[in-house]
Design a protein around this motif. Structure first.
Motif, PDB file in Angstrom:
ATOM      1  N   TYR A   1       1.075  -0.913   0.380  1.00 19.37           N
ATOM      2  CA  TYR A   1       0.234   0.411  -0.531  1.00 19.37           C
ATOM      3  C   TYR A   1       0.670   1.426   0.036  1.00 19.37           C
ATOM      4  CZ  TYR A   1      -3.823  -3.074   1.434  1.00 19.37           C
ATOM      5  OH  TYR A   1      -4.645  -4.385   1.721  1.00 19.37           O
ATOM      6  N   LEU A   2       2.120   1.446   1.033  1.00 19.55           N
ATOM      7  CA  LEU A   2       2.987   2.329   0.704  1.00 19.55           C
ATOM      8  C   LEU A   2       3.258   2.584  -0.071  1.00 19.55           C
ATOM      9  CD1 LEU A   2       4.204   1.302   4.506  1.00 19.55           C
ATOM     10  CD2 LEU A   2       2.683   3.427   3.890  1.00 19.55           C
ATOM     11  N   LEU A   3       4.189   1.669  -0.743  1.00 15.53           N
ATOM     12  CA  LEU A   3       4.628   1.712  -2.088  1.00 15.53           C
ATOM     13  C   LEU A   3       3.712   2.147  -3.422  1.00 15.53           C
ATOM     14  CD1 LEU A   3       6.533  -1.856  -2.601  1.00 15.53           C
ATOM     15  CD2 LEU A   3       7.655   0.342  -1.955  1.00 15.53           C
ATOM     16  N   LYS A   4       2.817   2.489  -3.300  1.00 14.88           N
ATOM     17  CA  LYS A   4       1.683   2.679  -4.183  1.00 14.88           C
ATOM     18  C   LYS A   4       1.813   4.353  -4.004  1.00 14.88           C
ATOM     19  CE  LYS A   4      -1.508  -1.581  -4.467  1.00 14.88           C
ATOM     20  NZ  LYS A   4      -3.163  -1.096  -4.450  1.00 14.88           N
ATOM     21  N   ILE A   5       1.319   4.690  -2.499  1.00 14.93           N
ATOM     22  CA  ILE A   5       1.489   6.292  -2.466  1.00 14.93           C
ATOM     23  C   ILE A   5       2.671   6.741  -2.575  1.00 14.93           C
ATOM     24  CG2 ILE A   5       1.193   7.498  -0.561  1.00 14.93           C
ATOM     25  CD1 ILE A   5      -0.879   5.250   0.973  1.00 14.93           C
ATOM     26  N   ILE A   6       3.780   6.218  -2.430  1.00 12.05           N
ATOM     27  CA  ILE A   6       5.201   6.990  -2.654  1.00 12.05           C
ATOM     28  C   ILE A   6       5.577   7.177  -4.404  1.00 12.05           C
ATOM     29  CG2 ILE A   6       5.880   6.679  -0.785  1.00 12.05           C
ATOM     30  CD1 ILE A   6       8.154   5.150  -2.016  1.00 12.05           C
ATOM     31  N   SER A   7       4.633   5.556  -5.665  1.00  9.01           N
ATOM     32  CA  SER A   7       5.044   6.128  -6.449  1.00  9.01           C
ATOM     33  C   SER A   7       3.955   6.923  -7.400  1.00  9.01           C
ATOM     34  CB  SER A   7       4.927   4.311  -6.591  1.00  9.01           C
ATOM     35  OG  SER A   7       4.068   4.194  -6.512  1.00  9.01           O
ATOM     36  N   GLU A   8       2.613   6.889  -6.597  1.00 11.90           N
ATOM     37  CA  GLU A   8       2.747   8.200  -7.434  1.00 11.90           C
ATOM     38  C   GLU A   8       1.568   8.989  -6.621  1.00 11.90           C
ATOM     39  OE1 GLU A   8      -0.438   5.232  -9.874  1.00 11.90           O
ATOM     40  OE2 GLU A   8       1.299   3.902  -9.720  1.00 11.90           O
TER      41      GLU A   8
END
Length: 197
Positions: free
Chosen positions: A128-135
């Protein structure tokens, strides 16, 4: 078939096959099965027990460092002062939202993993966090449509514990999740982080 590799095993439904062509299964000795299983898959405990007898299990817990390293943060044993310092250093709103999300998920997961009835397996994952920091546009939608509903599911029978995490503007016991905007979400995440000693 997994327990008797290389041997021909008669299938459970062979009696219902009219032409006897598909009555047996052989798992070759050189075939390796690798799969993933999340906590939702463990809802059928007898199936889970049967799987555990036949496979080696490797737990894969939340990897905060995958996100923290991207943001230049050391998450382990963080303090409120460190969080506030990182927020001040953030170059833009996207970076602030990413930092806010990382620390909030960390605090929520600490609560979940200390609750013996919940267990560490129910922690919110780093994807979930990877999605937030990537976009940057993912911040609000990941929290509103994925993380917060997941928490509601986890605490479905313990609404007073859910109320300890979510504010009244996000969750009400009688009505469930409320409609909220990005500013309300930011207030919630800041309030979660403020509970750290």
């Amino acid at each position: 078939a997994l327990e008797h590799r290389g041997e021909q095993i008669r299938l459970q439904y062979a009696d219902f096959d009219d032409d006897d062509t598909n009555d047996f299964l052989i798992v070759p000795k050189n075939l390796y099965l690798i799969g993933t299983m999340n906590t939702a898959d463990r809802s059928v405990s007898l199936f889970d027990t049967a799987m555990r007898r036949r496979f080696a299990f490797i737990p894969m817990m939340v990897k905060y460092d995958l996100v923290a390293n991207e943001l230049g943060i050391k998450i382990k044993n963080f303090t409120k002062e460190e969080y506030e310092e990182k927020i001040k250093e953030a170059k833009n709103n996207h970076q602030k939202n990413s930092i806010l999300s990382l620390f909030a998920v960390y605090v929520i997961n600490q609560k979940i993993s200390k609750d013996l009835r919940m267990g560490r397996e129910k922690q919110i994952g780093h994807t979930y966090l990877l999605k937030i920091i990537s976009e940057k546009e993912q911040f609000f939608s990941v929290w509103k449509y994925q993380i917060i509903p997941l928490l509601e599911e986890f605490y479905s029978s313990k609404t007073n514990e859910l109320k300890e995490i979510l504010t009244n503007n996000i969750f009400q016991e009688e009505e469930g999740l409320q409609d909220f905007d990005e500013e309300e979400l930011k207030k919630l995440l800041k309030s979660i982080i403020s509970k750290v000693n």
